[in-house]
Design an enzyme around this catalytic site. Structure first.
Site, short mmCIF file in Angstrom:
data_model
loop_
_atom_site.label_atom_id
_atom_site.label_comp_id
_atom_site.label_asym_id
_atom_site.label_seq_id
_atom_site.Cartn_x
_atom_site.Cartn_y
_atom_site.Cartn_z
N ASP A 43 0.86 -1.13 0.11
CA ASP A 43 0.12 0.18 0.10
C ASP A 43 0.85 0.94 -0.16
O ASP A 43 1.85 1.28 -0.87
CB ASP A 43 -0.77 -0.01 1.14
CG ASP A 43 -2.43 0.46 1.01
OD1 ASP A 43 -2.51 1.70 0.58
OD2 ASP A 43 -3.12 -0.19 0.84
N HIS A 82 -4.05 5.64 3.84
CA HIS A 82 -4.47 4.48 3.33
C HIS A 82 -3.82 3.14 3.85
O HIS A 82 -4.52 2.15 4.47
CB HIS A 82 -4.96 4.30 1.92
CG HIS A 82 -5.78 3.15 1.48
ND1 HIS A 82 -4.91 2.14 1.00
CD2 HIS A 82 -6.95 2.89 1.61
CE1 HIS A 82 -6.15 1.06 0.87
NE2 HIS A 82 -7.19 1.74 1.18
N SER A 140 -11.75 -2.19 -0.44
CA SER A 140 -10.19 -2.19 0.05
C SER A 140 -10.46 -2.08 1.40
O SER A 140 -9.07 -2.11 1.97
CB SER A 140 -9.78 -0.87 -0.36
OG SER A 140 -10.19 0.21 0.24
#
EC number: 3.4.21.112
Length: 1054
Positions: free
Chosen positions: A216, A247, A412
């Protein structure tokens, strides 16, 4: 050569945020559209003439010196004089690799061919680039009484493709199970506790010894939520390891946070792979290097919250296979492109990857969650069941970028929920050799709890059940299993679309694509051939079954395609038929023992048979002539949809034409799919042949046969779309990865090919491009980037409308209104007993991808005309009826000069000069299995909750586990956040004094209540009893009674 593919920036991206990815030739194509009409803002990509980069994949792992030598020797004699190997400075640079990035200035076709001809080079593909933007916006669902918190939510990767995708229009696809009454208020808890991870924590399992990788945006070094970050690596061109977006931190927190918003496996070893820059950019080569490093580090679980529609990105797909072959359990998000069907993303759609969909905390399928089926297998086959499982993906709380917690939504988010659960489950297994990508998926899908009222292309096998998965894993024996584990064409709604239409003699075979999971080893094979065993008491001999399957099961999985047809003797029979398919899988025995392990599984089959419907009720859908992305650039049918320019949903009646299919079934029509050339079906069986949004060319033999079929009574309905070579040049796509322009090879439809097909009847479509609202037969209609009818027989019926010239708007940014645009034509062919033909210039009104106003009523009217020769009075007497055009006012459209359709076509092949048709392929031939009948009764219930062989879940003893899950919701603004205590409340070895205090208070409270009742009972017993006063009888009554009893000598009893 390999076909050119679009930018990786459009293909692989996280399921969050807005996407700034599209470059159209000239910004003026957007400038003339009002801002309010733009579905999203665009960041136009700056176009530089830079050198081109290619990924050169080798047949094995070689040192940098050897790789350089191979490339040098390959390019020595080529025209590529100016080239260099792009240096890659990352943690994998010191190890052998199986690819290299080469920069070739002015690369020629011959230089690429020379590279691919080298014996050690497997493939040469363009280097790809990912752009993504993580945008935080308030969730507009806050008007719903169920959810009052304004979450910071991840927007769809295809934001606002249709109006219905807007969060303001209802975020959830409800199943109707909570429409009457629901719990409005409950104590909020973290997702790990909701899924009962605390039960395993109390047993001492916290993920210890399991290596989990997060691919990520990175993680800050001193984040207070993590205690066991083993390694942080940077694979980007930025000089930082920290997360500048948040994120990656959130995903890591859901998996392994140890306080505040607890993760599932706080003791697991976190390996952070930073593969995205702070500008949300990544390259294929970064992923490939990082994947190689993950294999080197022997990662156990890998979470990948990105994906895209390009399942033909070979370097990426091959590397995912290699990862799972090395026992890495990959968990990936299925996509945020729901509620449209056929929107699964890669790599989550691969058989060896655990694909995760999203639900809310009331067990409704999230509206954003992508739906199946897979589209790899089209047009000839049928898609597989995906997602594998679903879990919470909305309003899930995870770690903030620096500290604290936040709530996010999207698949996600659902993906790390499953990745965290998998990490925790792996730590509970003593014999780690039993844990592999197949056995873990088997445990998850066998333990999943099915959601009522939801089909398998929405929920897969159901909702994640952590405790049941733990029970299965701890009594697991290596074996093979099937997904789905049975075929029941009578079970609705779970088995939709199979259950939506019974089968009958003469129909196209029903294809069910089953996935074989092989928990015994990374490779395997099917012994002998699968056996078909019909149950005679249940009429199993009324169906024929053909089976095709993977010659090799690798890695960990393969396919089993079951084709079902009705035997001739059941042509007029109605009833249920049952049987089963027996499959035996063999795998090499591990631990150098030698020999093979085998596992035999049954696939129960149950179908409903009806008598063959009349010809007029049977509609045949042409799937063979539909092309979509990947592999080529096939543009959308509606040019207003510039945020998603690719036509990638399969154009199948069970994907983006699902609503149309459901409507036709409700009207009593039987719809079948043709996945082969027109020469491969018996036209005498069907009333209408439908061709919708066709991009493919036609074999000359197909054109001849269709003309003959229509002369004998078959009718034809054609829904076309735009085709204009000037507009195609205008909307060509700049691929930032390869620094090249990609031209669409067709428009919305291949109009020149359609004109070749219908020219014998004096018909043709034009290259006009129109849009606008109008009314037809008292129905509101919208024409979205459609074409007009240029030529039609003079005795036909033609309807015309006033529309806007969208082609002029795109080319010159000018607005013009055109009156009398012919859009609908109906014609009865002159031959005796001949069929009828209906043409309409736009398919968007029946396509779920971007339908604004449906025209199902028009489809009904056209089918009444083609099947029953009933001309709709509302059309024949319409004021919009005009004289059929003769086609003399403008030339008919021609194919785009220099197009590369032959690269992707099943019909064309490369040839000196213009491409030529290939030889007509043979029609598919099924080899029906020889039945081995069983004179025994079939099982009455095919779906017992999926249990793997040799597993007894009752043997696994758990601590006191409650079988209920309270309804929860996120905190409202202003509510106390006391449940986010620094340090957290982690049952088990974290904060044991707090974990033990809660049950102690409960015990003391129960004792107080019990004492109160004991005291009350004691008081009531100690009170003296009051004797009732005796009533004295009158004297004369006593004397009279004594006189009566005197002879007996007995005293009276009072």
């Amino acid at each position: 050569t390999s076909s050119p593919s679009l930018s990786f920036m459009h293909n692989y991206r996280p399921f969050v945020g807005k996407r700034h990815v599209i470059a159209w030739l000239g910004t003026n194509i957007l400038q003339h559209i009002p801002e309010a009409q733009l579905p999203w803002r665009y960041l136009m990509i700056t176009m530089f003439c830079l050198s081109t980069e290619y990924i050169v994949a080798f047949n094995g792992y070689f040192t940098a010196k050897a790789r350089s030598h191979f490339i040098s020797s390959a390019l020595k004699s080529s025209e590529a004089l100016d080239w260099r190997i792009v240096p890659r400075k990352n943690p994998a640079s010191d190890f052998p690799s199986d690819f290299e990035v080469v920069q070739i200035r002015q690369a020629s076709h011959s230089s690429l061919l020379t590279l691919e001809d080298h014996p050690y080079i497997k493939r040469v593909t363009p280097q790809r680039k990912v752009f993504r933007t993580l945008n935080y916006t308030p969730d507009s669902c806050n008007n719903d009484t169920r959810w009052t918190q304004k979450w910071q939510s991840w927007q769809s990767s295809r934001p606002l493709r249709r109006t219905s995708l807007s969060l303001a229009f209802g975020f959830w696809h409800a199943t109707g199970r909570h429409s009457s009454r629901r719990l409005l208020r409950a104590i909020p808890r973290h997702v790990a506790q909701i899924l009962q991870a605390d039960v395993l924590w109390q047993m001492g399992y916290t993920g210890s010894g399991v290596k989990v990788a997060v691919f990520d945006t990175g993680l800050s070094e001193k984040h207070p939520h993590f205690k066991n970050v083993k390694e942080r690596t940077n694979w980007t061109n930025e000089k930082t390891l920290d997360d500048g977006l948040g994120h990656g931190t959130f995903v890591a927190g859901v998996i392994a946070s140890m306080r505040e918003c607890q993760g599932f496996a706080p003791d697991s070893e976190l390996h952070i792979f930073r593969v995205f820059t702070n500008n949300q950019v990544s390259y294929t080569s970064w992923f490939l290097d990082a994947f190689n490093y993950a294999i080197l580090k022997k990662i156990d679980v890998l979470n990948l919250s990105i994906g895209g529609p390009d399942f033909m990105d070979h370097p990426f797909v091959d590397k995912v296979w290699e990862l799972t072959a090395n026992r890495v359990i990959m968990v990936s998000a299925i996509g945020n492109d729901g509620p449209l069907y056929g929107t699964l993303n890669n790599p989550a759609d691969q058989m060896d990857v655990i694909g995760v969909g999203g639900i809310d905390f009331e067990d409704n399928i999230a509206r954003f969650s992508s739906r199946g089926m897979t589209t790899w297998e089209l047009p000839g086959g049928y898609g597989r069941v995906k997602p594998d499982i679903v879990t919470y993906g909305s309003g899930v709380r995870g770690s903030g970028m620096k500290e604290g917690c936040r709530s996010l939504s999207g698949t996600s988010v659902a993906s790390p929920v499953v990745a965290g659960a998998v990490t925790l489950l792996v730590s509970t297994v003593l014999n780690r050799e039993l844990v592999n990508p197949a056995s873990m998926k088997q445990a998850l899908i066998a333990s999943a709890r099915r959601l009522p009222g939801v089909n398998m292309f929405e929920q897969g096998h159901g909702k994640l059940d952590l405790i049941r998965a733990y029970q299965i894993l701890n009594s697991y024996k290596p074996q093979a299993s099937l997904s789905p584990s049975y075929i029941d064409l009578t079970e609705c709604p779970y088995m939709w679309p199979y259950c939506s239409q019974p089968i009958y003699y003469g129909g196209m075979p029903t294809i069910v694509n089953v996935t074989i999971l092989n928990g015994m080893g990374v490779t395997g094979r099917i012994l002998d051939k699968p056996i078909w065993q019909p149950y005679l008491p249940q009429n199993g001999d009324h169906i024929d079954v053909a089976v095709s399957y993977s010659p090799v099961l690798w890695p960990w999985a393969g396919y089993l395609a079951v084709s079902i047809s009705v035997a001739k003797k059941a042509a007029s029979w109605e009833g249920i038929a049952q049987g089963h398919v027996m499959v035996t899988v063999a795998s090499p025995a591990g631990n150098n023992v030698g020999g093979e392990m085998t596992s035999t599984v049954k696939l129960p089959v149950k179908v409903k048979i009806v008598p063959t419907p009349p010809r007029s009720k049977r509609v045949l859908w042409d799937q063979y002539h539909n092309l979509r992305y990947p592999p080529g650039y096939f543009p959308r049918d509606n040019l207003r949809m510039k945020n998603d320019p690719l036509d990638w949903n399969g154009d199948h009646i069970h994907t983006n034409f699902r609503d149309m299919y459901q409507h036709l079934r409700s009207m009593g029509y039987f719809v079948e799919v043709l996945g082969a050339p027109i020469t491969c079906f018996d036209a005498s069986q069907y009333g209408t042949f439908m061709m919708v949004d066709s991009e493919e060319e036609y074999f000359p033999e197909e054109i001849t046969k269709l003309r003959r079929d229509i002369d004998k009574g078959l009718s034809l309905i054609v829904f076309s779309d735009w085709y204009n070579t000037s507009v195609m040049r205008k909307v060509k796509f700049y691929d930032e990865n390869t620094r090249q322009w990609w031209m669409p090879d067709t428009g919305g439809a291949n109009v020149p090919a359609l004109n070749d097909l219908i020219s014998v009847w004096g018909m043709a479509f034009s290259d006009g491009l129109y849009e606008g609202d109008f009314t037809m037969a008292d129905h509101d209609m919208y024409y979205a980037s459609g074409c007009s009818i240029a030529k039609f027989p003079e005795d036909g019926i033609v309807i015309a409308k006033t529309l806007k010239d969208q082609g002029l708007e795109v080319l010159k940014q000018e607005t013009a209104v055109v009156e009398g645009v012919p859009i609908l034509g109906m014609y009865q062919t002159p031959s005796e007993g001949g069929g009828r033909i209906a043409l309409y210039g736009d398919s968007n009104c029946i396509d779920d991808s971007h339908r604004q106003k449906d025209c199902f009523w028009l489809l009904d009217a056209l089918l009444q005309y083609t099947s029953y020769s009933m001309t709709p009075p509302s059309l024949i007497h319409s004021n919009s009826r005009v004289t059929p055009p003769t086609g003399t006012d403008r030339p008919l459209p021609e194919r785009l000069e220099g197009n590369h359709l032959y690269r992707y076509s099943k019909v064309l092949e490369a040839h000196l000069g213009d491409p030529k048709p290939r030889p007509l392929p043979a029609c598919p031939h099924l080899s029906w299995s020889k039945p081995q009948p069983l004179n025994e009764t079939a099982p009455s219930n095919l779906w017992k909750h999926q249990k793997l062989l040799s597993i007894d879940m009752d043997k696994v003893v758990l601590p006191n586990v409650r079988n209920y899950r309270p309804q929860v919701r996120p905190l409202s603004p202003g509510e106390s956040g006391a449940w986010d205590i620094p340090g957290g409340i982690m049952p088990g070895r974290y904060n044991q004094e707090v974990g033990q205090t809660i049950p102690m208070f409960a015990f003391l409270g129960a004792m107080v209540v019990l004492s109160f009742f004991v005291v009350q009972l004691t008081k009531s017993k100690n009170k003296p009893k009051r004797r009732k006063p005796r009533v004295k009888r009158p004297t004369y009554l006593q004397q009279q009674q004594q006189q009566q009893l005197a002879p007996t000598g007995k005293n009276p009893t009072v």
